[in-house]
Design a protein around this motif. Structure first.
Motif, PDB file in Angstrom:
ATOM      1  N   TYR A 266       3.784  12.994   7.367  1.00 38.55           N
ATOM      2  CA  TYR A 266       4.539  11.886   6.641  1.00 38.55           C
ATOM      3  C   TYR A 266       4.441  10.419   7.415  1.00 38.55           C
ATOM      4  O   TYR A 266       4.054   9.486   7.087  1.00 38.55           O
ATOM      5  CB  TYR A 266       5.823  12.316   6.327  1.00 38.55           C
ATOM      6  N   GLU A 267       5.010  10.705   8.700  1.00 47.03           N
ATOM      7  CA  GLU A 267       5.058   9.414   9.678  1.00 47.03           C
ATOM      8  C   GLU A 267       3.978   8.980  10.050  1.00 47.03           C
ATOM      9  O   GLU A 267       3.635   7.578  10.285  1.00 47.03           O
ATOM     10  CB  GLU A 267       5.972  10.073  10.975  1.00 47.03           C
ATOM     11  N   ALA A 268       2.896   9.758  10.465  1.00 48.60           N
ATOM     12  CA  ALA A 268       1.449   9.428  10.902  1.00 48.60           C
ATOM     13  C   ALA A 268       0.839   8.617   9.808  1.00 48.60           C
ATOM     14  O   ALA A 268      -0.064   7.659  10.099  1.00 48.60           O
ATOM     15  CB  ALA A 268       0.506  10.544  11.201  1.00 48.60           C
ATOM     16  N   ASN A 269       1.057   8.793   8.512  1.00 53.29           N
ATOM     17  CA  ASN A 269       0.419   8.202   7.284  1.00 53.29           C
ATOM     18  C   ASN A 269       1.084   7.048   6.908  1.00 53.29           C
ATOM     19  O   ASN A 269       0.781   6.323   6.128  1.00 53.29           O
ATOM     20  CB  ASN A 269      -0.161   9.287   6.207  1.00 53.29           C
ATOM     21  N   GLY A 270       2.237   6.517   7.686  1.00 53.14           N
ATOM     22  CA  GLY A 270       3.025   5.335   7.059  1.00 53.14           C
ATOM     23  C   GLY A 270       3.725   5.417   5.858  1.00 53.14           C
ATOM     24  O   GLY A 270       3.854   4.443   5.100  1.00 53.14           O
ATOM     25  N   CYS A 271       4.017   6.613   5.409  1.00 54.07           N
ATOM     26  CA  CYS A 271       4.733   6.783   3.943  1.00 54.07           C
ATOM     27  C   CYS A 271       6.115   5.919   4.029  1.00 54.07           C
ATOM     28  O   CYS A 271       6.247   5.368   2.810  1.00 54.07           O
ATOM     29  CB  CYS A 271       5.017   8.136   3.807  1.00 54.07           C
ATOM     30  N   ALA A 272       6.558   6.143   5.007  1.00 56.23           N
ATOM     31  CA  ALA A 272       7.984   5.345   5.059  1.00 56.23           C
ATOM     32  C   ALA A 272       7.906   3.719   4.820  1.00 56.23           C
ATOM     33  O   ALA A 272       9.012   2.928   4.598  1.00 56.23           O
ATOM     34  CB  ALA A 272       8.806   5.427   6.597  1.00 56.23           C
TER      35      ALA A 272
ATOM     36  N   GLN B 276       6.629  16.815   8.239  1.00 57.64           N
ATOM     37  CA  GLN B 276       7.247  15.353   8.687  1.00 57.64           C
ATOM     38  C   GLN B 276       6.166  14.517   9.648  1.00 57.64           C
ATOM     39  O   GLN B 276       6.296  13.274   9.420  1.00 57.64           O
ATOM     40  CB  GLN B 276       8.484  15.622   9.408  1.00 57.64           C
ATOM     41  N   ALA B 277       5.656  15.316  10.681  1.00 52.55           N
ATOM     42  CA  ALA B 277       4.607  14.369  11.545  1.00 52.55           C
ATOM     43  C   ALA B 277       3.703  13.813  10.727  1.00 52.55           C
ATOM     44  O   ALA B 277       3.052  12.590  10.695  1.00 52.55           O
ATOM     45  CB  ALA B 277       4.234  15.227  12.514  1.00 52.55           C
TER      46      ALA B 277
ATOM     47  N   ASN C 120       1.344  21.136   4.472  1.00 50.91           N
ATOM     48  CA  ASN C 120       2.635  20.909   5.425  1.00 50.91           C
ATOM     49  C   ASN C 120       3.181  19.697   4.994  1.00 50.91           C
ATOM     50  O   ASN C 120       4.521  19.471   5.056  1.00 50.91           O
ATOM     51  CB  ASN C 120       2.160  20.709   6.945  1.00 50.91           C
ATOM     52  N   LEU C 121       2.627  18.664   4.430  1.00 50.28           N
ATOM     53  CA  LEU C 121       3.151  17.423   3.941  1.00 50.28           C
ATOM     54  C   LEU C 121       3.892  17.979   2.545  1.00 50.28           C
ATOM     55  O   LEU C 121       5.181  17.384   2.431  1.00 50.28           O
ATOM     56  CB  LEU C 121       2.159  16.329   3.477  1.00 50.28           C
TER      57      LEU C 121
ATOM     58  N   THR D 278       3.795  26.521   0.928  1.00 55.59           N
ATOM     59  CA  THR D 278       3.410  27.404   1.821  1.00 55.59           C
ATOM     60  C   THR D 278       3.249  26.864   3.349  1.00 55.59           C
ATOM     61  O   THR D 278       2.797  27.555   4.117  1.00 55.59           O
ATOM     62  CB  THR D 278       1.886  27.874   1.396  1.00 55.59           C
ATOM     63  N   GLY D 279       3.324  25.370   3.359  1.00 58.17           N
ATOM     64  CA  GLY D 279       3.092  24.701   4.770  1.00 58.17           C
ATOM     65  C   GLY D 279       4.382  24.966   5.509  1.00 58.17           C
ATOM     66  O   GLY D 279       5.478  25.432   5.349  1.00 58.17           O
ATOM     67  N   ASP D 280       4.320  24.012   6.698  1.00 55.30           N
ATOM     68  CA  ASP D 280       5.564  24.152   7.616  1.00 55.30           C
ATOM     69  C   ASP D 280       5.898  22.505   7.653  1.00 55.30           C
ATOM     70  O   ASP D 280       5.371  21.588   7.808  1.00 55.30           O
ATOM     71  CB  ASP D 280       4.603  24.270   9.014  1.00 55.30           C
ATOM     72  N   PRO D 281       7.356  22.482   7.042  1.00 59.83           N
ATOM     73  CA  PRO D 281       8.066  21.348   6.944  1.00 59.83           C
ATOM     74  C   PRO D 281       7.990  20.306   8.209  1.00 59.83           C
ATOM     75  O   PRO D 281       7.703  19.046   8.079  1.00 59.83           O
ATOM     76  CB  PRO D 281       9.372  21.735   6.616  1.00 59.83           C
ATOM     77  N   ALA D 282       8.207  20.778   9.270  1.00 62.71           N
ATOM     78  CA  ALA D 282       8.252  20.375  10.642  1.00 62.71           C
ATOM     79  C   ALA D 282       6.916  19.435  10.753  1.00 62.71           C
ATOM     80  O   ALA D 282       6.890  18.374  11.256  1.00 62.71           O
ATOM     81  CB  ALA D 282       8.594  20.873  11.619  1.00 62.71           C
ATOM     82  N   LYS D 283       5.772  20.076  10.941  1.00 61.30           N
ATOM     83  CA  LYS D 283       4.593  19.599  10.783  1.00 61.30           C
ATOM     84  C   LYS D 283       4.327  18.595   9.724  1.00 61.30           C
ATOM     85  O   LYS D 283       3.363  17.594   9.834  1.00 61.30           O
ATOM     86  CB  LYS D 283       3.254  20.576  10.873  1.00 61.30           C
TER      87      LYS D 283
END
Length: 286
Positions: free
Chosen positions: A147-153, A144-145, A274-275, A137-142
């Protein structure tokens, strides 16, 4: 004279016979038309070709008994990946090989015979490429932000970019439904996934944390990579490996339910949705 004449005639007959014999041995056999090319071998018939509706029904029952606990009752994935379209992507023999030989965290299945395995594959083939109707139900683009903000990579890789401590996520959206992703983000230690990068660990729980203390006071907690009667190998979040002789340990404590991955209960409901939507959108190359 008559005797000599008889001997001479006999000698000439022998010479003539020998000459005729040599000629017949040396002469090539009569040449007929060249043989026609043999017909091409018929393609091997698929084991699924003669399956009946009863075979498919039995395959569904066998799937429910042997596979659904990991892959979901509708084969859309839970602890194991989504199996919709797997026969079309891998081929019938490819799926048979995975069932019989295992792969990643999935051990070989030996509790059913070959005929039963083919019945399961026949059932899976009927599912086609259609996946779960469940939609994020969320927004994939948001997402991704988030994901990046939480250091998942730091721990996870997408398309080869990122860390290697946790599972790669390039095709996570094909393998897992949104509800599973959301539950996992909220409590990642509850059902740790198998570690597909280390297939030799098929008999071990994926990403299990183990705490060890050596007799000389060294203290460490890491992800179990391998274990046998005499040794245990752990990996830290930096990807470094440590091998311990069990005779040198004062403490060896598995910690089921714990994980190096943080839970995301602190995210707002919107950020969490979103995530999940971003992860569900990662399906790899078509």
């Amino acid at each position: 004279m008559n005797a000599l004449r008889s001997l001479s005639v006999a000698g000439l007959l022998l010479i003539a016979l020998a000459t005729a014999t040599r000629g017949s041995l040396a002469a090539p056999p009569p040449q007929g038309p060249p043989p026609a090319n043999p017909p091409a071998a018929a393609a091997q018939e698929s084991p699924l070709a003669k399956q009946t509706p009863d075979d498919i029904a039995m395959g569904k029952q066998l799937y429910a008994a042997n596979c659904a606990s990991c892959h979901g009752v509708d084969a859309t994935g839970q602890l194991g990946p989504n199996l919709h379209g797997v026969v079309q992507r891998r081929g019938e023999q490819g799926v048979f090989g995975v069932v019989r030989g295992g792969q990643g965290g999935m051990p070989p299945i030996s509790s059913i015979n070959d005929m039963r395995v083919w019945q399961v594959i026949g059932y899976l083939k009927t599912l086609g490429e259609s996946a779960s109707t469940e939609v994020a139900t969320g927004d994939p683009a948001k997402g991704q932000a988030v994901y990046e903000a939480n250091g998942c990579a730091t721990c996870h890789a997408i398309n080869g970019k990122g860390g290697g401590v946790g599972p790669q996520l390039t095709t996570i959206g094909r393998a897992r439904v949104p509800s599973y992703l959301k539950a996992f983000l909220l409590d990642p230690g509850k059902n740790p996934p198998p570690d597909a990068t280390l297939p030799e660990r098929g008999s071990n729980t994926g990403y299990l944390l183990v705490h060890v203390v050596t007799k000389d006071g060294r203290d460490m907690t890491g992800i179990r990579v391998n274990e046998d009667t005499f040794t245990i190998v752990l990996r830290d979040v930096g990807g470094h490996f440590y091998s311990f002789d069990k005779s040198s340990l004062k403490t060896l404590e598995p910690e089921p339910g714990k994980t190096v991955m943080p839970g995301y209960k602190n995210l707002s409901p919107e950020d969490l949705d979103n995530l999940v939507a971003y992860l569900a959108s990662l399906k790899g190359a078509p």
